[in-house]
Design a protein around this motif. Sequence first.
Motif, PDB file in Angstrom:
ATOM      1  N   HIS A  45      -7.007 -39.415 -11.866  1.00 19.82           N
ATOM      2  CA  HIS A  45      -5.790 -40.256 -11.889  1.00 19.82           C
ATOM      3  C   HIS A  45      -6.009 -41.601 -12.559  1.00 19.82           C
ATOM      4  CE1 HIS A  45      -3.984 -37.962  -8.178  1.00 19.82           C
ATOM      5  NE2 HIS A  45      -4.380 -37.166  -9.154  1.00 19.82           N
ATOM      6  N   ILE A  46      -6.882 -41.634 -13.579  1.00 21.92           N
ATOM      7  CA  ILE A  46      -7.103 -42.878 -14.325  1.00 21.92           C
ATOM      8  C   ILE A  46      -5.998 -43.022 -15.362  1.00 21.92           C
ATOM      9  CG2 ILE A  46      -8.676 -44.129 -15.861  1.00 21.92           C
ATOM     10  CD1 ILE A  46     -10.973 -42.580 -14.628  1.00 21.92           C
ATOM     11  N   PRO A  47      -5.353 -44.188 -15.447  1.00 20.60           N
ATOM     12  CA  PRO A  47      -4.325 -44.401 -16.483  1.00 20.60           C
ATOM     13  C   PRO A  47      -4.885 -44.143 -17.881  1.00 20.60           C
ATOM     14  CG  PRO A  47      -4.272 -46.167 -14.871  1.00 20.60           C
ATOM     15  CD  PRO A  47      -5.491 -45.353 -14.563  1.00 20.60           C
ATOM     16  N   SER A  48      -4.098 -43.486 -18.705  1.00 22.29           N
ATOM     17  CA  SER A  48      -4.593 -42.970 -19.983  1.00 22.29           C
ATOM     18  C   SER A  48      -5.147 -44.051 -20.907  1.00 22.29           C
ATOM     19  CB  SER A  48      -3.463 -42.217 -20.698  1.00 22.29           C
ATOM     20  OG  SER A  48      -3.011 -41.145 -19.908  1.00 22.29           O
ATOM     21  N   LEU A  49      -4.364 -45.098 -21.159  1.00 23.92           N
ATOM     22  CA  LEU A  49      -4.799 -46.119 -22.110  1.00 23.92           C
ATOM     23  C   LEU A  49      -5.984 -46.918 -21.583  1.00 23.92           C
ATOM     24  CD1 LEU A  49      -1.275 -47.289 -23.327  1.00 23.92           C
ATOM     25  CD2 LEU A  49      -3.008 -46.093 -24.685  1.00 23.92           C
ATOM     26  N   SER A  50      -6.014 -47.153 -20.280  1.00 24.81           N
ATOM     27  CA  SER A  50      -7.163 -47.862 -19.706  1.00 24.81           C
ATOM     28  C   SER A  50      -8.430 -47.033 -19.857  1.00 24.81           C
ATOM     29  CB  SER A  50      -6.914 -48.180 -18.229  1.00 24.81           C
ATOM     30  OG  SER A  50      -7.028 -47.021 -17.418  1.00 24.81           O
ATOM     31  N   LEU A  51      -8.290 -45.712 -19.819  1.00 19.78           N
ATOM     32  CA  LEU A  51      -9.438 -44.828 -19.994  1.00 19.78           C
ATOM     33  C   LEU A  51     -10.032 -44.986 -21.389  1.00 19.78           C
ATOM     34  CD1 LEU A  51     -11.241 -42.536 -19.012  1.00 19.78           C
ATOM     35  CD2 LEU A  51      -9.436 -40.925 -19.653  1.00 19.78           C
ATOM     36  N   GLN A 225      -7.047 -47.887  -9.817  1.00 22.33           N
ATOM     37  CA  GLN A 225      -7.647 -46.578  -9.570  1.00 22.33           C
ATOM     38  C   GLN A 225      -9.119 -46.547  -9.937  1.00 22.33           C
ATOM     39  OE1 GLN A 225      -6.533 -44.163  -7.908  1.00 22.33           O
ATOM     40  NE2 GLN A 225      -8.160 -42.676  -8.327  1.00 22.33           N
ATOM     41  N   TRP A 226      -9.554 -47.419 -10.843  1.00 16.27           N
ATOM     42  CA  TRP A 226     -10.967 -47.466 -11.209  1.00 16.27           C
ATOM     43  C   TRP A 226     -11.841 -47.786  -9.992  1.00 16.27           C
ATOM     44  CZ3 TRP A 226     -13.164 -46.016 -15.729  1.00 16.27           C
ATOM     45  CH2 TRP A 226     -12.318 -45.853 -16.837  1.00 16.27           C
ATOM     46  N   VAL A 232     -18.543 -38.070  -8.627  1.00 17.11           N
ATOM     47  CA  VAL A 232     -18.282 -37.032  -9.623  1.00 17.11           C
ATOM     48  C   VAL A 232     -17.372 -37.554 -10.737  1.00 17.11           C
ATOM     49  CG1 VAL A 232     -16.295 -36.058  -8.396  1.00 17.11           C
ATOM     50  CG2 VAL A 232     -17.630 -34.611  -9.969  1.00 17.11           C
ATOM     51  N   ASP A 233     -16.448 -38.447 -10.381  1.00 16.76           N
ATOM     52  CA  ASP A 233     -15.573 -39.039 -11.397  1.00 16.76           C
ATOM     53  C   ASP A 233     -16.381 -39.895 -12.367  1.00 16.76           C
ATOM     54  OD1 ASP A 233     -13.193 -37.978 -10.213  1.00 16.76           O
ATOM     55  OD2 ASP A 233     -13.320 -39.535  -8.690  1.00 16.76           O
ATOM     56  N   TRP A 234     -17.326 -40.659 -11.833  1.00 18.22           N
ATOM     57  CA  TRP A 234     -18.160 -41.499 -12.695  1.00 18.22           C
ATOM     58  C   TRP A 234     -19.086 -40.645 -13.566  1.00 18.22           C
ATOM     59  CZ3 TRP A 234     -16.790 -46.097 -13.821  1.00 18.22           C
ATOM     60  CH2 TRP A 234     -16.148 -46.918 -12.889  1.00 18.22           C
ATOM     61  N   LEU A 235     -19.529 -39.494 -13.027  1.00 27.70           N
ATOM     62  CA  LEU A 235     -20.347 -38.587 -13.816  1.00 27.70           C
ATOM     63  C   LEU A 235     -19.556 -38.055 -15.008  1.00 27.70           C
ATOM     64  CD1 LEU A 235     -22.823 -36.804 -14.369  1.00 27.70           C
ATOM     65  CD2 LEU A 235     -21.876 -35.145 -12.747  1.00 27.70           C
ATOM     66  N   VAL A 236     -18.325 -37.639 -14.761  1.00 26.08           N
ATOM     67  CA  VAL A 236     -17.475 -37.128 -15.843  1.00 26.08           C
ATOM     68  C   VAL A 236     -17.187 -38.239 -16.846  1.00 26.08           C
ATOM     69  CG1 VAL A 236     -15.212 -36.160 -16.402  1.00 26.08           C
ATOM     70  CG2 VAL A 236     -16.449 -35.347 -14.395  1.00 26.08           C
ATOM     71  N   PHE A 237     -16.944 -39.451 -16.352  1.00 25.24           N
ATOM     72  CA  PHE A 237     -16.697 -40.571 -17.258  1.00 25.24           C
ATOM     73  C   PHE A 237     -17.932 -40.865 -18.105  1.00 25.24           C
ATOM     74  CE2 PHE A 237     -16.979 -45.152 -18.172  1.00 25.24           C
ATOM     75  CZ  PHE A 237     -15.848 -45.276 -18.969  1.00 25.24           C
TER      76      PHE A 237
END
Length: 322
Positions: A45-51, A225-226, A232-237
């Motif tokens: 659920h991370i906002p797209s542009l912030s990603l 949301q960050w 696991v989210d940080w691993l994917v990032f």
Amino acid sequence: MAKTSQPIVAETAVSSWHWLTLALIAQLGWGAYPALLRYLQTVSHIPSLSLLAVGNGLVLSLVLAVRWRQIEWRIFRLPLLWLFGGLVVLRGITNLLATRYTLAIYAQLIYLMTPFIVALLSRLVLHEQLPRHTFKALTLCLVGAVLLLSGNLVEAVGETAVTRNDFLGISLALASSFFLALYMIVTRRTAKHQASGDSLLLVHLTALALFSGVTSAVLQEDWQQWGNLQPVDWLVFGLFALGVLLGANLGQIRSIQQLGAPLVSSMMATRLISALLVGSWLLHEHLTSGWQLLGIVVVFATPHLVFAAAQRLRTRSPVAKA
């Protein structure tokens, strides 16, 4: 004379194989990109542009810290580099939105149109001679892609942040394919101006980080949301930022400069392999038939076989033996 030329030809062939291997690794990395992107947007659920802003900003900081003294700042006066930066933004935004609204594997299927666009633009606009067997490779890779998609793909990630809209996502993927084709051709042209891979990577990262960061602020995206991300989210990032935005990005730029856009783009179908593997791991998009497994073999083997045939013809040519 013939004895002298043979070692040179062999050395050139070995060097070409090294660049081909790098190109394949880069394509596999970019194949994972839509699945990683879709997971971070719809599951984390991370906002797209912030990603895009954080991912490209992080890699930009690392590149500047490591390569600051090696950067050729004079090269940034070239208008071609700013055209390159504009195409990066258009490609990045359409790719981002495409994977937000449709399955990662669907987006990758649309991206298989890119080699045809590259080949036609290279021939019609730049008047470049296409590498031998280019269209044979494209045809075989497309056959493999059809086999890959012969079964049903099911996405089972549970509740996601957005509702799927395949028509919108596929339309955005089509636009992204066109921008990617232009991007690859411009990347090849920069080699004539002695633009290094590091310089192009710097332009790529800066353009996306600045545009997405400013646009995210204007649209008032919620960055809270960050702070809620799990390990696991940080691993994917980390895979998204360091594996794709840094590793695959630089590998693609350098291989295009050495091998040319048509040849590198003809290997794009290999992206389906990593797209399926990573999609299965993160999004539970599974293969359902043996035909799909056969498609993977066809897609992966074709670039190697075609390139090997081209190298044999080159070494047997009268010019090579002169």
